[in-house]
Design a protein around this motif. Sequence first.
Motif, PDB file in Angstrom:
ATOM      1  N   LYS A  23       0.936  -1.044  -0.181  1.00  0.00           N
ATOM      2  CA  LYS A  23      -0.224   0.724  -0.263  1.00  0.00           C
ATOM      3  C   LYS A  23       1.111   1.126  -0.043  1.00  0.00           C
ATOM      4  O   LYS A  23       0.242   1.812  -0.745  1.00  0.00           O
ATOM      5  CB  LYS A  23      -1.266  -0.311   0.918  1.00  0.00           C
ATOM      6  N   LYS A  24       1.559   1.532   0.219  1.00  0.00           N
ATOM      7  CA  LYS A  24       2.225   2.320   1.170  1.00  0.00           C
ATOM      8  C   LYS A  24       3.172   2.626  -0.050  1.00  0.00           C
ATOM      9  O   LYS A  24       3.952   3.766  -0.900  1.00  0.00           O
ATOM     10  CB  LYS A  24       3.222   2.844   1.952  1.00  0.00           C
ATOM     11  N   TYR A  25       3.891   1.214  -0.875  1.00  0.00           N
ATOM     12  CA  TYR A  25       4.926   1.421  -1.814  1.00  0.00           C
ATOM     13  C   TYR A  25       4.222   2.000  -2.560  1.00  0.00           C
ATOM     14  O   TYR A  25       5.195   2.851  -3.801  1.00  0.00           O
ATOM     15  CB  TYR A  25       5.490  -0.141  -2.628  1.00  0.00           C
ATOM     16  N   ARG A  26       2.931   1.730  -3.116  1.00  0.00           N
ATOM     17  CA  ARG A  26       2.203   2.266  -4.391  1.00  0.00           C
ATOM     18  C   ARG A  26       1.777   4.054  -4.105  1.00  0.00           C
ATOM     19  O   ARG A  26       2.263   5.017  -5.034  1.00  0.00           O
ATOM     20  CB  ARG A  26       0.877   2.342  -4.660  1.00  0.00           C
ATOM     21  N   VAL A  27       1.769   4.551  -2.826  1.00  0.00           N
ATOM     22  CA  VAL A  27       1.580   5.845  -2.548  1.00  0.00           C
ATOM     23  C   VAL A  27       2.771   6.121  -3.273  1.00  0.00           C
ATOM     24  O   VAL A  27       2.919   7.597  -3.811  1.00  0.00           O
ATOM     25  CB  VAL A  27       1.212   5.809  -1.214  1.00  0.00           C
ATOM     26  N   LYS A  36       0.020  14.118  -5.215  1.00  0.00           N
ATOM     27  CA  LYS A  36      -0.085  14.501  -3.836  1.00  0.00           C
ATOM     28  C   LYS A  36      -1.514  14.068  -2.309  1.00  0.00           C
ATOM     29  O   LYS A  36      -2.645  14.288  -3.110  1.00  0.00           O
ATOM     30  CB  LYS A  36      -0.759  15.905  -3.638  1.00  0.00           C
ATOM     31  N   ILE A  37      -0.802  12.748  -2.204  1.00  0.00           N
ATOM     32  CA  ILE A  37      -1.577  12.219  -1.331  1.00  0.00           C
ATOM     33  C   ILE A  37      -1.235  11.908  -0.053  1.00  0.00           C
ATOM     34  O   ILE A  37       0.383  11.483  -0.507  1.00  0.00           O
ATOM     35  CB  ILE A  37      -1.365  10.375  -2.268  1.00  0.00           C
ATOM     36  N   ASP A  38      -1.928  11.361   0.582  1.00  0.00           N
ATOM     37  CA  ASP A  38      -1.571  11.325   1.924  1.00  0.00           C
ATOM     38  C   ASP A  38      -1.110   9.801   2.307  1.00  0.00           C
ATOM     39  O   ASP A  38      -1.856   8.921   1.656  1.00  0.00           O
ATOM     40  CB  ASP A  38      -2.288  11.288   3.188  1.00  0.00           C
ATOM     41  N   TRP A  39       0.292   9.502   3.097  1.00  0.00           N
ATOM     42  CA  TRP A  39       0.586   8.130   3.549  1.00  0.00           C
ATOM     43  C   TRP A  39      -0.394   7.386   3.260  1.00  0.00           C
ATOM     44  O   TRP A  39      -0.023   5.376   3.407  1.00  0.00           O
ATOM     45  CB  TRP A  39       1.943   7.754   4.359  1.00  0.00           C
ATOM     46  N   SER A  40      -1.393   7.343   4.562  1.00  0.00           N
ATOM     47  CA  SER A  40      -2.499   6.719   4.810  1.00  0.00           C
ATOM     48  C   SER A  40      -3.812   5.989   3.935  1.00  0.00           C
ATOM     49  O   SER A  40      -4.374   5.424   4.427  1.00  0.00           O
ATOM     50  CB  SER A  40      -3.506   7.302   5.907  1.00  0.00           C
ATOM     51  N   ILE A  57      -5.034  13.698  -3.194  1.00  0.00           N
ATOM     52  CA  ILE A  57      -5.614  12.545  -1.791  1.00  0.00           C
ATOM     53  C   ILE A  57      -5.725  12.974  -0.717  1.00  0.00           C
ATOM     54  O   ILE A  57      -4.255  13.341  -0.609  1.00  0.00           O
ATOM     55  CB  ILE A  57      -5.661  11.148  -2.726  1.00  0.00           C
ATOM     56  N   GLY A  58      -6.578  13.261   0.062  1.00  0.00           N
ATOM     57  CA  GLY A  58      -6.224  13.740   1.841  1.00  0.00           C
ATOM     58  C   GLY A  58      -6.006  11.922   2.598  1.00  0.00           C
ATOM     59  O   GLY A  58      -5.765  10.312   1.989  1.00  0.00           O
ATOM     60  N   LYS A  59      -6.164  12.433   3.453  1.00  0.00           N
ATOM     61  CA  LYS A  59      -5.936  10.865   4.359  1.00  0.00           C
ATOM     62  C   LYS A  59      -6.664  10.349   5.124  1.00  0.00           C
ATOM     63  O   LYS A  59      -8.206  10.287   4.580  1.00  0.00           O
ATOM     64  CB  LYS A  59      -5.782  12.058   6.194  1.00  0.00           C
ATOM     65  N   ASN A  60      -7.040   8.952   4.838  1.00  0.00           N
ATOM     66  CA  ASN A  60      -7.610   7.586   5.462  1.00  0.00           C
ATOM     67  C   ASN A  60      -8.874   7.225   3.802  1.00  0.00           C
ATOM     68  O   ASN A  60      -9.988   7.041   4.310  1.00  0.00           O
ATOM     69  CB  ASN A  60      -7.910   8.251   6.454  1.00  0.00           C
ATOM     70  N   SER A  61      -8.073   7.912   2.721  1.00  0.00           N
ATOM     71  CA  SER A  61      -9.027   7.687   1.682  1.00  0.00           C
ATOM     72  C   SER A  61      -8.718   6.681   0.772  1.00  0.00           C
ATOM     73  O   SER A  61      -7.125   6.563   0.601  1.00  0.00           O
ATOM     74  CB  SER A  61      -9.329   9.011   1.073  1.00  0.00           C
TER      75      SER A  61
END
Length: 164
Positions: A23-27, A36-40, A57-61
């Motif tokens: 998940k974080k790798y794709r971010v 512009k995307i939050d790590w979560s 994209i914001g947080k937890n989305s």
Amino acid sequence: MLRVLWNITWFILFRPFASRLFKKYRVLVLKCFGAKIDWSSHIYASVRIWAPWNLRIGKNSSIGPESDCYNQGTISIGDNTVISQKTYLCASTHNYNKTDFPLILKPITIGDGVWVAAGAFIGPGIVIKDYAIVAACSVVSKNVDQNTIVGGNPAKFIKFRNFE
């Protein structure tokens, strides 16, 4: 040239890494291409993104499997928002009043706490305000007010969202 590089990267370094472990790798890959995307946030590996540099994209989305972000124009998604599987977000159109059909960029803005259910189509220039819900398979061609539930083709007001 950047689009070609992105398509190659998506095919080789993004799409094959489908496990939630990546998940974080794709971010990170999206951030490398200007998103512009939050790590979560969680973007599934099968999501098609036309231009990561036009994605916010914001947080937890999350953007669900097999969704399509056709973001020639900017697509902005707030915090705690779910874009369900097979949703199509289209942020551009053409001027049909001209013989050469020039491209018109029309950004999409989706607020905080929104749920866009499976298979919905969100058209160019649409604003979906905070805490709205778009029912499955809906076609959104007009802005959606805060705390409302819409559905159908074209999407129409169904009722207000009540929080418990």
